[in-house]
Every structure is written in structure tokens, then in C-alpha cells.
Design an enzyme around this catalytic site. Structure first.
Site, mmCIF file in Angstrom:
data_model
loop_
_atom_site.group_PDB
_atom_site.id
_atom_site.type_symbol
_atom_site.label_atom_id
_atom_site.label_comp_id
_atom_site.label_asym_id
_atom_site.label_seq_id
_atom_site.Cartn_x
_atom_site.Cartn_y
_atom_site.Cartn_z
ATOM 1 N N ASP A 46 0.823 -1.210 0.000
ATOM 2 C CA ASP A 46 0.000 0.000 0.000
ATOM 3 C C ASP A 46 0.858 1.262 0.000
ATOM 4 O OD1 ASP A 46 -2.008 -1.843 0.357
ATOM 5 O OD2 ASP A 46 -2.888 -0.864 2.103
ATOM 6 N N HIS A 97 -5.911 3.278 -3.711
ATOM 7 C CA HIS A 97 -5.880 3.469 -2.264
ATOM 8 C C HIS A 97 -6.270 4.916 -1.938
ATOM 9 C CE1 HIS A 97 -4.901 1.972 1.650
ATOM 10 N NE2 HIS A 97 -3.824 2.705 1.835
ATOM 11 N N HIS A 101 -5.099 9.474 0.548
ATOM 12 C CA HIS A 101 -5.061 8.662 1.768
ATOM 13 C C HIS A 101 -5.921 9.232 2.890
ATOM 14 C CE1 HIS A 101 -3.167 5.948 4.824
ATOM 15 N NE2 HIS A 101 -3.036 5.181 3.758
ATOM 16 N N HIS A 187 3.822 -2.075 2.942
ATOM 17 C CA HIS A 187 3.812 -0.721 2.363
ATOM 18 C C HIS A 187 5.116 -0.471 1.617
ATOM 19 C CE1 HIS A 187 0.956 -0.674 5.711
ATOM 20 N NE2 HIS A 187 0.334 0.312 5.089
#
Length: 237
Positions: A46, A97, A101, A187
Site C-alpha cells: 500500500d 488506495h 489517503h 507498504h
């Protein structure tokens, strides 16, 4: 019951439902996901694309002839379109995503929805699949859940906490082994958001975790798959 009390009770039910119903949807999906992924491994990353870490992950995965899923933030993807193109050219999957964010529990409803939609547009424009969507922090409201109708919500089953408080690698591997596989949340950004982690520590942790997970999958005979592959098998995950 007085009108004031009825108003308070109604407001309470609405507020609870705004957060609780999507939370229950998530929990059900995660339960289905854990069953579906048993006997296989999904590597997901991510908050990228980053620069050095994303590139090294691509080389590592290429060396093993494996494919992963990258859930990219629209702002980061737009800033590094060449990196997005490289991820796709090497056969990996790119999902959304959001654009910046946003935590749907902490921002106004319309802002959260706009962020979702903007992220989808950016990812689609760069060649990914913006409807393959992982909500930041795993947070949804009734509004964002409705806005994601027809999208594929991509949860996870194992969280090594690499972005804020990394768990010991052996502990994570033991959890994956006990679960007989999993969807792993990692990540690939350049700089952790939490002060307690240095970029180099995070970089090394993610690479080593990926190597060890791949080795475990080999030892157990698990297939390493993308999130899309898992979903296309027909389960509502």
C-alpha cells in the site's frame, strides 16, 4: 418519550449505523477472505509507489517469477507515472488506495467520497484498475461504502504493522503458517509516517519480510497470487 429524547436516540442510531454497518461488512469479508486464501499467499503493498523500495521489490519478485498487488495513492502514482508503468509492465496488479489517503472516519463524508473517486480516476488513467480498492486504514462509512458499490473491496488477513510498529518477522511468519496462508499488508512508500521508524529500517524490514514470506510459501507449497486472482475465483471477498 419526549421529542428531544426521540431525536437524540434517532441521531445515535444514525451515527452508530454510519460506522457500525460498514465495520460489520468488513468483518464478514475478512472472515470469507481468510477461508478463501488458505493454501495460498497474496503479497500486497500500500501507499506507493515509492522509488527505491518499489524498484527493489519488483526485482525481488521478478527473480522469483511472482506477481503482487500494489494499492497506490493517486498523488504518489501521478508523481511517478514511469514507476506505475514499470509495475504494470512486469505483470503486477495496480489498485487504488484513494487520491490522498483520507481516513473516512476523520474527514467530512463528501471529502472522503471525492478522494475515493479521484484515486480511481488516477489509477485508471495510468493503466491500473481503480475499482480494485483498499480503503486507507481499513476505514469505511455508510457513505463511502455506498460510493464503492460495484467496486472490489480488498481487505487483508495478516498485518505485520510495518508502517508504524513492526512485529517480529518470526512472529508474523508463525501467524501466516498457522493460518495456512494469507493476504499480507505491507507498504512500499519511501518514508514511514510514524517518527519511530527510519526509512532505512522500514525499507529493510519490508524486503526481508517479503523474502521470508516467499520462502515460507515455497516450503509449504502455497501458490503466490494477486488479489485479483483471489477474487476472480468466485468468493465474495
Amino acid at each position: 418519550m419526549t421529542i428531544a429524547l426521540l431525536f437524540v436516540l434517532t441521531a445515535f442510531i444514525i451515527v452508530v449505523g454510519w460506522y457500525a454497518l460498514p465495520f460489520l461488512v468488513r468483518r464478514r469479508s475478512e472472515s470469507l477472505l481468510r477461508d478463501k486464501v488458505r493454501g495460498s499467499l497474496v503479497l500486497s503493498y500500500d501507499d506507493g509507489p515509492g522509488t527505491d523500495l518499489t524498484a527493489e521489490l519488483l526485482d525481488l519478485l521478478d527473480a522469483e517469477n511472482l506477481r503482487a498487488t500494489f494499492f497506490m495513492i493517486g498523488d504518489a502514482a501521478a508523481a511517478r507515472p514511469d514507476r506505475v508503468a514499470e509495475v504494470l509492465a512486469r505483470g503486477h496488479e495496480v489498485g487504488s488506495h484513494t487520491q490522498s489517503h483520507s481516513n473516512a472516519w476523520k474527514v467530512p463524508p463528501l471529502r472522503a467520497i471525492r478522494d475515493m473517486r479521484a484515486g480511481r480516476v488516477t489509477v485508471d488513467a495510468l493503466g491500473g484498475d481503480g475499482t480494485l480498492f483498499r480503503p486507507p486504514y481499513g476505514k469505511l462509512t455508510l457513505g463511502t461504502l455506498a460510493a464503492a458499490a460495484g467496486w472490489r473491496l480488498a481487505w487483508w488477513s495478516i498485518d505485520p504493522r510495518d508502517s508504524w510498529a513492526p512485529r517480529p518477522i518470526d512472529e508474523v511468519l508463525a501467524e501466516v503458517e498457522a493460518a495456512q496462508g494469507g493476504v499480507i499488508l505491507l507498504h512500499d512508500f519511501d518514508k514511514p509516517r510514524r517518527d519511530q521508524l527510519s526509512p532505512s529500517d522500514h525499507h529493510d524490514y519490508v524486503l526481508e519480510m517479503t523474502r521470508r514470506l516467499i520462502l515460507l510459501a515455497k516450503q509449504k507449497g502455497w501458490a503466490v497470487r494477486t488479489m485479483g486472482d483471489l477474487m476472480r475465483d468466485g468468493a465474495d471477498v
